[in-house]
Scaffold this active site. Structure first.
Site, PDB file in Angstrom:
ATOM      1  CG  HIS A   1      -8.781  -3.446  -1.726  1.00  0.00           C
ATOM      2  ND1 HIS A   1      -9.692  -2.629  -2.705  1.00  0.00           N
ATOM      3  CD2 HIS A   1      -8.396  -2.551  -0.699  1.00  0.00           C
ATOM      4  CE1 HIS A   1      -9.867  -1.536  -2.043  1.00  0.00           C
ATOM      5  NE2 HIS A   1      -9.219  -1.638  -0.992  1.00  0.00           N
TER       6      HIS A   1
ATOM      7  CG  HIS B   1      -6.798  -2.627   3.776  1.00  0.00           C
ATOM      8  ND1 HIS B   1      -6.035  -1.682   3.369  1.00  0.00           N
ATOM      9  CD2 HIS B   1      -7.917  -2.586   3.189  1.00  0.00           C
ATOM     10  CE1 HIS B   1      -6.749  -0.754   2.609  1.00  0.00           C
ATOM     11  NE2 HIS B   1      -7.934  -1.088   2.594  1.00  0.00           N
TER      12      HIS B   1
ATOM     13  CD  GLN C   1     -14.813  -0.487  -2.081  1.00  0.00           C
ATOM     14  OE1 GLN C   1     -15.847  -0.762  -1.711  1.00  0.00           O
ATOM     15  NE2 GLN C   1     -14.112  -1.167  -2.885  1.00  0.00           N
TER      16      GLN C   1
ATOM     17  CG  ASP D   1      -1.992   0.846   1.218  1.00  0.00           C
ATOM     18  OD1 ASP D   1      -1.801   2.255   0.939  1.00  0.00           O
ATOM     19  OD2 ASP D   1      -3.220   0.611   1.343  1.00  0.00           O
TER      20      ASP D   1
HETATM   21  P1  5GP Z   1      -9.900   1.197   0.471  1.00  0.00           P
HETATM   22  O1  5GP Z   1      -9.884   2.479   0.943  1.00  0.00           O
HETATM   23  O2  5GP Z   1     -10.672   1.167  -0.691  1.00  0.00           O
HETATM   24  O3  5GP Z   1      -9.985   0.109   1.382  1.00  0.00           O
HETATM   25  O4  5GP Z   1      -8.038   1.135   0.319  1.00  0.00           O
HETATM   26  C1  5GP Z   1      -7.674   1.528  -0.793  1.00  0.00           C
HETATM   27  C2  5GP Z   1      -6.108   1.403  -0.378  1.00  0.00           C
HETATM   28  O5  5GP Z   1      -5.231   1.782  -1.585  1.00  0.00           O
HETATM   29  C3  5GP Z   1      -5.628   2.721   0.542  1.00  0.00           C
HETATM   30  O6  5GP Z   1      -5.009   1.987   1.795  1.00  0.00           O
HETATM   31  C4  5GP Z   1      -4.669   3.399  -0.103  1.00  0.00           C
HETATM   32  O7  5GP Z   1      -3.470   3.990   0.769  1.00  0.00           O
HETATM   33  C5  5GP Z   1      -4.034   2.403  -1.365  1.00  0.00           C
HETATM   34  N1  5GP Z   1      -3.877   2.926  -2.530  1.00  0.00           N
HETATM   35  C6  5GP Z   1      -4.417   4.312  -2.963  1.00  0.00           C
HETATM   36  N2  5GP Z   1      -3.912   4.751  -4.272  1.00  0.00           N
HETATM   37  C7  5GP Z   1      -2.997   3.453  -4.690  1.00  0.00           C
HETATM   38  C8  5GP Z   1      -1.846   3.453  -5.418  1.00  0.00           C
HETATM   39  O8  5GP Z   1      -1.972   4.017  -6.412  1.00  0.00           O
HETATM   40  N3  5GP Z   1      -0.742   2.250  -5.307  1.00  0.00           N
HETATM   41  C9  5GP Z   1      -0.980   1.694  -4.032  1.00  0.00           C
HETATM   42  N4  5GP Z   1      -0.135   0.565  -3.981  1.00  0.00           N
HETATM   43  N5  5GP Z   1      -2.039   1.743  -3.150  1.00  0.00           N
HETATM   44  C10 5GP Z   1      -2.894   2.733  -3.467  1.00  0.00           C
END
Ligand code: 5GP
Length: 142
Positions: free
Chosen positions: A103, A105, A97, A34
């Protein structure tokens, strides 16, 4: 429910259009660091099959995902000599999200140390590369 949009960041990472620090891949799944870790070694496990999140995913996709989550949670715990591991997953904006491709974590945890904020600060690429190497080494050691 809103439909899947294949312009999301993780779909682009899956297609190789955006770089990532990959630590694992197989026919159905990839895992990478991440970029805004909530703790050292924060990983994301992403099925290749398109779905927004758990709510619209095929049961088959979920069944194949969890053993990989377990494998990587074990490797991350060893790689960072962590006391525990947080595994979490968000569904739709109201839940937190922000990227709309399913995905999970994985975050190594240390006694008494809180998580950094979700989608907080970008980590330096050289740190992410070093952390990715640690996870790969732990996976290779089995
Ligand atoms: P969500 O909020 O959808 O559960 O998690 C998305 C995650 O993706 C967040 O923890 C954020 O830090 C990570 N993230 C956002 N953009 C990118 C990216 O371009 N590359 C990577 N490797 N992680 C990302």
């Amino acid at each position: 429910m809103t439909s899947y949009d294949d312009a999301n960041i993780f779909a682009r990472i899956l297609r190789g259009e955006i770089p990532s620090h990959r630590v694992y891949e197989d026919a159905e799944t990839i895992a990478f660091m991440d970029v805004m870790p909530q703790g050292p070694g924060h990983l994301l496990v992403v099925p290749r099959a398109p779905s927004r999140n758990l709510l619209d995913a095929a049961p088959d996709t979920l069944a194949r995902l969890m053993p990989v989550v377990q494998k990587l949670a074990r490797a991350a715990k060893v790689a960072f000599a962590a006391d525990g591991v947080t595994v979490m997953q968000f569904n739709e904006p109201a839940s937190g999200q922000t990227v709309f491709h399913l995905h999970v974590h994985i975050i190594p945890r240390f006694a008494g140390e809180p998580l950094h904020p979700h989608s907080g600060t970008m980590e330096k690429p050289e740190i992410l590369a070093e952390h990715a190497e640690r996870v790969r080494a732990a996976l290779a050691a089995g």
